[in-house]
Design an enzyme around this catalytic site. Structure first.
Site, PDB file in Angstrom:
ATOM      1  CG  ASP A   1     -32.428   4.672  34.200  1.00 53.75           C
ATOM      2  OD1 ASP A   1     -32.591   3.935  35.197  1.00 53.75           O
ATOM      3  OD2 ASP A   1     -31.326   4.786  33.645  1.00 53.75           O
TER       4      ASP A   1
ATOM      5  CE1 TYR B   1     -33.635   6.772  41.720  1.00 52.44           C
ATOM      6  CE2 TYR B   1     -34.834   5.152  40.436  1.00 52.44           C
ATOM      7  CZ  TYR B   1     -34.702   6.437  40.907  1.00 52.44           C
ATOM      8  OH  TYR B   1     -35.642   7.388  40.574  1.00 52.44           O
ATOM      9  N   GLY B   2     -29.074   2.070  42.936  1.00 60.18           N
ATOM     10  CA  GLY B   2     -28.556   0.779  43.406  1.00 60.18           C
ATOM     11  C   GLY B   2     -28.085   0.776  44.845  1.00 60.18           C
TER      12      GLY B   2
ATOM     13  CB  CYS C   1     -34.716   1.832  36.196  1.00 61.15           C
ATOM     14  SG  CYS C   1     -33.717   1.692  37.688  1.00 61.15           S
ATOM     15  CG  ASN C   2     -33.042  -4.368  35.066  1.00 60.26           C
ATOM     16  OD1 ASN C   2     -33.464  -5.479  34.781  1.00 60.26           O
ATOM     17  ND2 ASN C   2     -32.514  -3.564  34.160  1.00 60.26           N
TER      18      ASN C   2
ATOM     19  CB  CYS D   1     -28.081  -2.563  35.464  1.00 61.75           C
ATOM     20  SG  CYS D   1     -27.880  -0.784  35.677  1.00 61.75           S
ATOM     21  CB  THR D   2     -31.501   0.227  31.648  1.00 61.77           C
ATOM     22  OG1 THR D   2     -31.524   1.124  32.767  1.00 61.77           O
ATOM     23  CG2 THR D   2     -32.773  -0.606  31.638  1.00 61.77           C
ATOM     24  CG  HIS D   3     -26.788   2.934  33.806  1.00 58.77           C
ATOM     25  ND1 HIS D   3     -28.001   3.033  34.432  1.00 58.77           N
ATOM     26  CD2 HIS D   3     -26.276   4.196  33.783  1.00 58.77           C
ATOM     27  CE1 HIS D   3     -28.218   4.308  34.779  1.00 58.77           C
ATOM     28  NE2 HIS D   3     -27.185   5.027  34.394  1.00 58.77           N
TER      29      HIS D   3
END
Ligand code: DGL
Length: 264
Positions: free
Chosen positions: A11, A43-44, A75-76, A189-191
């Site tokens: 991620d 990354y977004g 990570c999406n 989003c994995t967060h």
């Protein structure tokens, strides 16, 4: 398959921990390399080209060094952009993380679904295709919430969570036409599952949240079916960023049976 070969979980930051937590429920002692691309975080806010080149390059180098049995892009943002490309260049199985639109469409009663992701994720054709395939009779409202990514990182470091980031995510969905009907929110989003409590209070008890972590852990496990895991092989957490910014997370990694932290 070498019994020491780890499962690589990748991620941009600590979001992958939501996947690791589910994986540990099924495979508590399997060797794992948890990779956080903190030098590339977040990354977004990056372009598609930058994310694809970065993720494919890093996963290639990490695979050479750690020789994992499989890699999970937890990570999406990275998955919706680079999954196919990474699968073409690496020879190991690659598990991606894509927005859980299918289960959300099955759950919603009002037919109105919210989707929270990074700015990069919500504009992907991959999301358009999931919407067309699984939610064609529903309303899917998307909102890019980079503030939630920062808030999740802050929470895990024991810092104050920015209440405005939570409020913005709620109004970003609710204020769109039809937003008042949303009863199901995809945490794409994995967060974001790290903020489940805060998001739950802010959206209210009538909203159900859906994320992919449990399904991904099951998919990883089924790909490892019949393989053995060395019980004495070390699990590591690695960062592309400075090690001193990573070390405060050591107790958290220890909770997930990772005792060694290194710089990649
Ligand atoms: N955790 C990542 C995701 O699932 C992205 C966070 C970021 O680096 O912006 O999309």
């Amino acid at each position: 398959m070498r019994a020491e070969a780890p499962i690589l979980i990748f991620d941009s930051g600590v979001g992958g921990l939501t996947v690791l937590a589910e994986l540990r429920k099924i495979l508590p002692t399997a060797p794992v390399v948890f990779a956080a691309d903190q030098a590339g975080f977040p990354y977004g806010a990056k372009s598609e080209a930058e994310i694809a080149a970065r993720v494919a390059g890093l996963l290639g180098r990490m695979s050479e060094r750690y020789r994992p049995r499989l890699a999970c892009i937890a990570c999406n943002t990275a998955s919706t952009i680079a999954l196919e490309m990474v699968r073409e260049v690496l020879e190991i199985p690659i598990v991606g993380t894509v927005p859980a639109i299918k289960p959300a469409a099955a759950l919603t009663k009002t037919g109105s679904i919210g989707l929270l992701g990074t700015e990069a994720t919500i504009r992907q054709g991959y999301v358009d295709r999931l919407e067309a395939k699984f939610a064609q009779n529903k309303t899917l409202l998307r909102f890019g919430a980079p503030g939630l990514v920062r808030a999740a990182e802050a929470k895990l470091r024991g810092q104050t969570i920015d209440a405005e980031a939570i409020a913005n995510a709620v109004s970003g969905l609710r204020d769109q036409p039809g937003g008042d009907q949303i009863d199901t929110v995809v945490l794409a989003c994995t967060h974001f599952p790290l903020l489940a409590e805060e998001l739950g209070s802010a959206f209210g008890s009538k909203v159900t949240f859906v994320d992919g972590a449990e399904g991904i852990a099951r998919r990883i496990t089924s790909l490892c079916d019949g393989q053995t895991f060395a019980t004495d092989a070390p699990s590591l957490a690695i960062t592309t960023g400075p090690l001193d910014r990573f070390m405060p997370l050591a107790p958290l990694f220890a909770d997930h049976k990772i005792d060694q932290l290194d710089q990649f």
